[in-house]
Design a protein around this motif. Structure first.
Motif, PDB file in Angstrom:
ATOM      1  N   ARG A 225       5.715 -10.296  -0.769  1.00  0.00           N
ATOM      2  CA  ARG A 225       5.418 -10.302  -2.105  1.00  0.00           C
ATOM      3  C   ARG A 225       4.055  -9.938  -2.508  1.00  0.00           C
ATOM      4  O   ARG A 225       3.185 -10.184  -1.921  1.00  0.00           O
ATOM      5  N   LEU A 226       4.046  -9.136  -3.582  1.00  0.00           N
ATOM      6  CA  LEU A 226       2.498  -8.783  -4.016  1.00  0.00           C
ATOM      7  C   LEU A 226       2.682  -8.924  -5.601  1.00  0.00           C
ATOM      8  O   LEU A 226       3.638  -8.792  -6.349  1.00  0.00           O
ATOM      9  N   GLU A 227       1.590  -9.781  -6.027  1.00  0.00           N
ATOM     10  CA  GLU A 227       1.427 -10.369  -7.540  1.00  0.00           C
ATOM     11  C   GLU A 227       0.208  -9.748  -7.979  1.00  0.00           C
ATOM     12  O   GLU A 227      -1.049 -10.160  -7.348  1.00  0.00           O
ATOM     13  N   PRO A 228      -0.062  -8.707  -8.711  1.00  0.00           N
ATOM     14  CA  PRO A 228      -1.019  -8.364  -9.563  1.00  0.00           C
ATOM     15  C   PRO A 228      -2.061  -9.755 -10.219  1.00  0.00           C
ATOM     16  O   PRO A 228      -1.395 -10.556 -10.813  1.00  0.00           O
ATOM     17  N   VAL A 229      -3.289  -9.931 -10.236  1.00  0.00           N
ATOM     18  CA  VAL A 229      -4.068 -10.727 -10.566  1.00  0.00           C
ATOM     19  C   VAL A 229      -5.086 -10.028 -11.356  1.00  0.00           C
ATOM     20  O   VAL A 229      -5.866  -9.468 -11.257  1.00  0.00           O
ATOM     21  N   GLY A 230      -4.841 -10.248 -12.696  1.00  0.00           N
ATOM     22  CA  GLY A 230      -5.710  -9.385 -13.696  1.00  0.00           C
ATOM     23  C   GLY A 230      -5.736  -8.141 -13.223  1.00  0.00           C
ATOM     24  O   GLY A 230      -4.852  -7.262 -12.684  1.00  0.00           O
ATOM     25  N   HIS A 231      -6.766  -7.340 -13.509  1.00  0.00           N
ATOM     26  CA  HIS A 231      -7.214  -6.024 -13.114  1.00  0.00           C
ATOM     27  C   HIS A 231      -8.162  -5.811 -12.068  1.00  0.00           C
ATOM     28  O   HIS A 231      -8.973  -4.781 -11.984  1.00  0.00           O
ATOM     29  N   TYR A 232      -8.108  -6.881 -11.120  1.00  0.00           N
ATOM     30  CA  TYR A 232      -8.901  -6.851 -10.241  1.00  0.00           C
ATOM     31  C   TYR A 232      -8.644  -7.511  -8.668  1.00  0.00           C
ATOM     32  O   TYR A 232      -9.318  -7.205  -7.581  1.00  0.00           O
ATOM     33  N   ALA A 233      -7.251  -7.806  -8.528  1.00  0.00           N
ATOM     34  CA  ALA A 233      -7.059  -8.132  -7.299  1.00  0.00           C
ATOM     35  C   ALA A 233      -5.538  -8.443  -6.996  1.00  0.00           C
ATOM     36  O   ALA A 233      -4.771  -8.364  -7.970  1.00  0.00           O
ATOM     37  N   LEU A 234      -5.180  -8.669  -5.709  1.00  0.00           N
ATOM     38  CA  LEU A 234      -3.532  -8.884  -5.511  1.00  0.00           C
ATOM     39  C   LEU A 234      -3.407 -10.169  -4.808  1.00  0.00           C
ATOM     40  O   LEU A 234      -4.426 -10.548  -3.813  1.00  0.00           O
ATOM     41  N   GLN A 235      -2.343 -11.050  -5.128  1.00  0.00           N
ATOM     42  CA  GLN A 235      -2.175 -12.181  -4.328  1.00  0.00           C
ATOM     43  C   GLN A 235      -0.998 -11.580  -3.398  1.00  0.00           C
ATOM     44  O   GLN A 235      -0.033 -11.212  -3.987  1.00  0.00           O
ATOM     45  N   ILE A 236      -1.098 -11.750  -2.065  1.00  0.00           N
ATOM     46  CA  ILE A 236       0.003 -11.185  -0.928  1.00  0.00           C
ATOM     47  C   ILE A 236       0.623 -12.359  -0.499  1.00  0.00           C
ATOM     48  O   ILE A 236      -0.138 -13.338  -0.047  1.00  0.00           O
ATOM     49  N   THR A 237       1.894 -12.414  -0.460  1.00  0.00           N
ATOM     50  CA  THR A 237       2.545 -13.514   0.198  1.00  0.00           C
ATOM     51  C   THR A 237       3.048 -12.786   1.656  1.00  0.00           C
ATOM     52  O   THR A 237       3.922 -11.845   1.414  1.00  0.00           O
ATOM     53  N   PHE A 238       2.987 -13.465   2.522  1.00  0.00           N
ATOM     54  CA  PHE A 238       3.309 -12.960   3.885  1.00  0.00           C
ATOM     55  C   PHE A 238       4.441 -13.633   4.345  1.00  0.00           C
ATOM     56  O   PHE A 238       4.788 -14.834   3.915  1.00  0.00           O
ATOM     57  N   SER A 239       5.389 -13.161   5.311  1.00  0.00           N
ATOM     58  CA  SER A 239       6.583 -13.871   5.732  1.00  0.00           C
ATOM     59  C   SER A 239       6.313 -15.220   6.611  1.00  0.00           C
ATOM     60  O   SER A 239       7.323 -15.750   6.688  1.00  0.00           O
ATOM     61  N   ASP A 240       5.223 -15.412   7.046  1.00  0.00           N
ATOM     62  CA  ASP A 240       4.814 -16.616   7.481  1.00  0.00           C
ATOM     63  C   ASP A 240       4.324 -17.671   6.519  1.00  0.00           C
ATOM     64  O   ASP A 240       3.977 -18.729   6.843  1.00  0.00           O
ATOM     65  N   GLY A 241       4.704 -17.453   5.190  1.00  0.00           N
ATOM     66  CA  GLY A 241       4.174 -18.357   4.218  1.00  0.00           C
ATOM     67  C   GLY A 241       2.713 -18.361   3.702  1.00  0.00           C
ATOM     68  O   GLY A 241       2.666 -18.886   2.589  1.00  0.00           O
ATOM     69  N   HIS A 242       2.039 -17.647   4.219  1.00  0.00           N
ATOM     70  CA  HIS A 242       0.679 -17.497   3.895  1.00  0.00           C
ATOM     71  C   HIS A 242       0.695 -16.850   2.731  1.00  0.00           C
ATOM     72  O   HIS A 242       0.842 -15.413   2.448  1.00  0.00           O
ATOM     73  N   ASP A 243      -0.234 -17.411   1.512  1.00  0.00           N
ATOM     74  CA  ASP A 243      -0.417 -16.713   0.366  1.00  0.00           C
ATOM     75  C   ASP A 243      -1.608 -17.187  -0.261  1.00  0.00           C
ATOM     76  O   ASP A 243      -1.666 -17.065  -1.538  1.00  0.00           O
TER      77      ASP A 243
END
Length: 121
Positions: A67-85
């Motif tokens: 999963r990729l989730e934009p955070v404002g206009h400055y970052a991405l929150q990335i979710t990895f298959s091992d659960g790290h987010d």
């Protein structure tokens, strides 16, 4: 004075190759493997809570981005298959990772070897 990071213009997740492609206004295009991003996560869990090289994370060769989730206009929150987010991948950090990818990757491989760890899960 620090040079400003060029504007991020495009993000493409290539599921088949587990690669995140990021494009910047200066024409730079970086293809960042999920494993590379996971082991260089900006989270405190990986970077540590103080100065130094951070926590060595092995066994992530097969990790994917789920999963990729934009955070404002400055970052991405990335979710990895091992659960790290945790940890936000600022666009400036993604640019730095892209520019320094070869050096950072080799440093990571050297640290794994020194610690007797593996990329294998």
């Amino acid at each position: 004075m620090a040079v400003a990071t060029p504007e991020l213009t495009d993000i493409v997740l290539h599921q088949a190759t587990r690669t995140l492609e990021v494009r910047f206004a200066d024409g730079s295009v970086f293809r960042l493997p999920a494993e590379f991003l996971r082991v260089h996560s900006p989270s405190a869990e990986v970077q540590g809570h103080g100065p130094g090289p951070g926590v060595l994370v092995g066994g992530k060769q097969e990790v994917a981005i789920t999963r990729l989730e934009p955070v404002g206009h400055y970052a991405l929150q990335i979710t990895f298959s091992d659960g790290h987010d945790s940890g936000l991948f600022g666009f400036d950090y993604l640019y730095r990772l892209g520019r320094e990818q070869d050096t950072l990757w080799q440093r990571y491989l050297d640290r794994l070897a020194e610690a007797g760890q593996s990329r294998q899960p």
